[in-house]
Design a protein around this motif. Structure first.
Motif, mmCIF file in Angstrom:
data_model
loop_
_atom_site.group_PDB
_atom_site.id
_atom_site.type_symbol
_atom_site.label_atom_id
_atom_site.label_comp_id
_atom_site.label_asym_id
_atom_site.label_seq_id
_atom_site.Cartn_x
_atom_site.Cartn_y
_atom_site.Cartn_z
ATOM 1 N N PHE A 1 -17.754 -69.668 38.552
ATOM 2 C CA PHE A 1 -17.966 -69.161 39.904
ATOM 3 C C PHE A 1 -17.197 -69.985 40.939
ATOM 4 O O PHE A 1 -16.728 -69.445 41.942
ATOM 5 N N ALA B 1 -13.611 -68.669 40.870
ATOM 6 C CA ALA B 1 -13.444 -67.213 40.911
ATOM 7 C C ALA B 1 -12.570 -66.774 42.077
ATOM 8 O O ALA B 1 -12.604 -67.362 43.166
ATOM 9 N N ILE C 1 -16.274 -62.901 44.132
ATOM 10 C CA ILE C 1 -17.660 -62.940 43.653
ATOM 11 C C ILE C 1 -18.397 -61.718 44.200
ATOM 12 O O ILE C 1 -18.295 -61.396 45.388
ATOM 13 N N LYS D 1 -22.199 -59.927 44.558
ATOM 14 C CA LYS D 1 -23.635 -60.201 44.508
ATOM 15 C C LYS D 1 -24.409 -58.953 44.912
ATOM 16 O O LYS D 1 -23.968 -58.194 45.781
ATOM 17 N N GLU E 1 -25.033 -61.683 39.984
ATOM 18 C CA GLU E 1 -23.801 -62.249 40.521
ATOM 19 C C GLU E 1 -22.722 -62.141 39.446
ATOM 20 O O GLU E 1 -22.994 -62.378 38.269
ATOM 21 N N ALA F 1 -18.478 -63.105 38.679
ATOM 22 C CA ALA F 1 -17.263 -63.799 39.095
ATOM 23 C C ALA F 1 -16.058 -63.114 38.464
ATOM 24 O O ALA F 1 -16.034 -62.876 37.245
#
Length: 714
Positions: free
Chosen positions: A322, A325, A328, A330, A442, A444
């Motif tokens: 993460f 990344a 990301i 979410k 979440e 990545a």
């Protein structure tokens, strides 16, 4: 097909033996490798044969099989005899079935739950039918003095083509019963099936349509009493005092008794006890927090942010993935409490006598009912009998034995046979709900749109582990963390059709579409790439069959003409549960500015389909169930009291809201896997993703109709 009901195994055997003899075949339900054993009619009549189940062929040509698993609408009472009849080459019109009662010494897994009955019994049933066919052929060959290899079977007869001779199974049954069963029998190839894979009517259809007594609510015995129970109206309250004088004085009332936190009114009719319950004067006192839905929303948020989580699976270096990344994604998804709401409310009959206990009624777990009642009464388990009735739905609610225990407790207190009946309001407000859950996801992505990290936290209300940590996409992402937090609530919860996956699949599959969009990829192609990764370079253990999942995805894409229909917004979802794989495509059309779900295309890999009509009904029913509850189902609370107590307040899907459901089965020839539950989990995700495609509004909260995003488009 003729059906025999409410007949005990021993009584049936004695009746069949004295009615003219025949071939009785005992076969072991607990061991798939155990061979059937020939049992003489004299042995059966004497009740001295200790086999786990029996297949009989009478001299009247009727074939009878005892089916041990509870029938709850999943069609097991039809599917089991179909498997035997197929290997036996029986005439289906001459097959009878008998519902077996609880007999732990004879049967294993007398349970309806987890979509596991057919997978468990498939080989046992086939061997039983094939062994009987072998013995009948041997008997015919001996009589005709020809090699058994020259004989064939069809529709309940043995044929010798060269001589033109034939004999019915009934004519051969006595001779066959004197032969020795072989150690090995040849089972049919799938290409030779005549019955399996075709549509067969449910064996109980006629009795259901004509109102014959099949269900627990139908059961009646002269002299039994009826009871309706008042339980605390709020979760978190306990009984303080009760004034039952007015109720006891009412017509037909025999007694009012208390146990635990409950008050049971006992009388001579359901109406009399229902009216008397209304006359009770009860005081309760608080013993735990009286939770409201607003409290749950606050608790969810706090536990997602700060809860002490149990790690369910971790692969790779999630933190580094993460941190490095390129993008990301979410999102949070939430699902509410739901009641089970079976058509037949909870009910059970119990008679606690001085020498034992008799239990009769609808239960998915008869052995659990027996065990808990044995502990309550102090009797050894063999002194507690359980007769299983057909069940008017259950969806996991009847896995519990609380309502069975209530009947036993009341019977013990009043020293009489009692049938406890729940009203619809009792059923909807009495707990054992599907737990409410919130998920935080979440993902990545690297610069090429590859998912290099994945996190899932599930928070549930008395839900235990709200994840299925080894299901897809686990195994396809190098860096993965799945954990869960459980809040101990006074609101009672339990399994609900396709436990956990019924809401997890919707959330996971909706979120994967969000990730696919962020990666700039087609939703189906995105999933196929992940599966190829799980196949070629797996991240940790892969506990699902990648090839089966790929095949079902491709079939759904093909049958839905994915991405090629003009004016149609398509949403995709795929899920593995209960050993089976189901992919779905929801199709939404915008009419007069409003989106409308018109079709759901379903691809199913459940192995060999036994009863085509029954299987179609299971899949279509699962889709409608999943859609209806995702769209409309919601149970909310205020100070521990459910806001919805009947169908005037709890919204169910209506006939005109059901889309076309187009079902396709994968024909891969593997042994059957589960089907009663796997079609439900993918539906919410397919529908939510289709609505998003049409409106660009994500539906992250069930029920959809109460989601702010849905209100803005409807």
């Amino acid at each position: 097909m003729e059906t025999l009901d409410n007949t005990s195994r021993r009584s049936f055997m004695k009746l069949a033996a004295t009615a003219g003899g025949g071939l009785f075949l005992g076969f072991n339900w607990t061991n798939s490798s155990a061979l059937p054993v020939v049992v003489s009619t004299k042995q059966v009549a004497a009740g001295s044969v200790n086999f786990n189940s029996y297949l009989s062929i009478g001299t009247d040509n009727f074939i009878t099989i005892i089916s041990p698993n509870p029938e709850i609408g999943q069609g097991i009472k039809t599917a089991f005899p179909m498997v035997v009849a197929e290997e036996l080459d029986a005439d289906w019109k001459l097959v009878k079935t008998v519902q077996g009662n609880l007999d732990p010494g004879a049967f294993e897994r007398q349970v309806t739950g987890g979509s596991g009955a057919v997978p468990h019994s498939w080989d046992r049933l086939r061997k039983a039918g094939a062994t009987a066919r072998y013995l009948l052929v041997e008997a015919a060959a001996n009589r005709w003095k020809v090699p058994a290899s020259e004989c064939t079977t069809s529709d309940g007869k043995v044929y010798h083509k060269a001589s033109g001779k034939s004999l019915s199974y009934g004519e051969l049954a006595e001779e066959a019963s004197k032969l020795t069963a072989p150690k090995e029998v040849k089972l049919k190839d799938e290409k030779d099936y005549k019955l399996i894979g075709h549509s067969v009517r449910n064996v109980d259809n006629h009795n259901i349509a004509t109102g014959k007594p099949l269900f627990g609510l139908d059961f009646y015995r002269e002299g039994m009493l009826f009871s309706i129970i008042q339980r605390p109206k709020a979760f978190g309250m306990k009984l303080k005092s009760v004034d039952s004088a007015a109720a006891k004085a009412m017509p037909g009332i025999v007694d009012v008794v208390t146990f635990d936190n409950s008050v049971a009114v006992v009388g001579k009719s359901t109406w009399q006890v229902k009216k008397a319950r209304e006359a009770l004067k009860i005081e309760y006192e608080k013993e735990a927090d009286l939770e409201s839905t607003s409290d749950h929303n606050r608790i969810f948020q706090d536990l997602l942010d700060n809860g002490k989580a149990t790690v369910r699976r971790k692969n790779g270096d999630v933190e580094a993935a993460f941190k490095n990344a390129a993008k990301i994604v979410k999102a949070e998804y939430q699902c509410p409490f739901l009641p089970h709401s079976p058509l037949e409310p909870m009910n059970f009959f119990a008679h606690v006598r001085e020498d034992g206990v008799e239990l009769i009624g609808p239960t998915q777990t008869p052995d659990r009912a027996r065990g808990e009642v044995a502990k309550l009464t102090g009797f050894p388990q063999e002194k507690v009998t359980v007769e299983i009735t057909r069940q008017g739905g259950g969806f996991g609610r009847r896995l519990a034995a609380d309502y069975v225990m209530e009947a036993a407790k009341v019977s013990k207190l009043v020293k009489a046979p009692v049938k406890v009946i729940w009203t619809r309001e009792d059923d909807m407000t009495g707990g054992t709900y599907r737990p409410a859950v919130r998920y935080r996801f979440e993902a990545a992505l690297d610069k090429d749109g590859q998912m290099i990290g994945y996190k899932l936290r599930g928070v549930g209300m008395n839900a235990g582990n709200t994840t299925r940590e080894d299901n897809f996409p686990s195994g396809s992402v190098d860096n993965l963390l799945i954990d869960s937090v459980d809040h101990k609530s006074p609101i009672t919860t339990g399994p609900w059709r396709a436990p956990i996956t019924n809401f997890l699949a919707y959330a996971e599959q909706s979120f994967l579409d969000e990730v696919a969009e962020a990666a700039g990829k087609d939703p189906i192609q995105f999933r196929l790439e992940l599966l190829e990764k799980a196949k070629k370079a797996p991240a940790g253990d892969v506990k699902y069959d990648v090839d089966r999942m790929i095949a079902v995805i491709k079939l759904a894409a093909e049958k839905s003409n994915w991405g090629k229909k003009k004016g149609v917004s398509q949403g995709f979802s795929v899920y593995f549960s209960h050993r089976s794989y189901v992919a779905q495509v929801g199709e939404v059309i915008v009419e007069k500015g409003k989106p409308a779900l018109k079709n759901v295309i379903v691809a199913v890999d459940c192995g060999i389909v036994i009863n085509k009509s029954g299987s179609l009904q299971q899949v279509r029913g699962g889709v409608v169930d999943g859609l209806g509850h995702a769209m409309y189902g919601n149970l909310t609370f205020k100070n521990g009291v459910p806001d919805q107590s009947n169908f005037n307040g709890f919204r169910l899907i209506r006939m005109n809201e059901i889309p076309e459901v187009d079902v396709h089965f994968v024909n891969n020839g593997i042994s059957p896997t589960g089907l009663g539950e796997p079609a439900l989990p993918p539906t919410g995700g397919a529908v939510a993703n289709a609505f998003y495609k049409a409106t660009k509004q994500r539906l992250r909260n069930q029920p959809f109709m109460e989601d702010a995003a849905f209100k803005s488009i409807s």
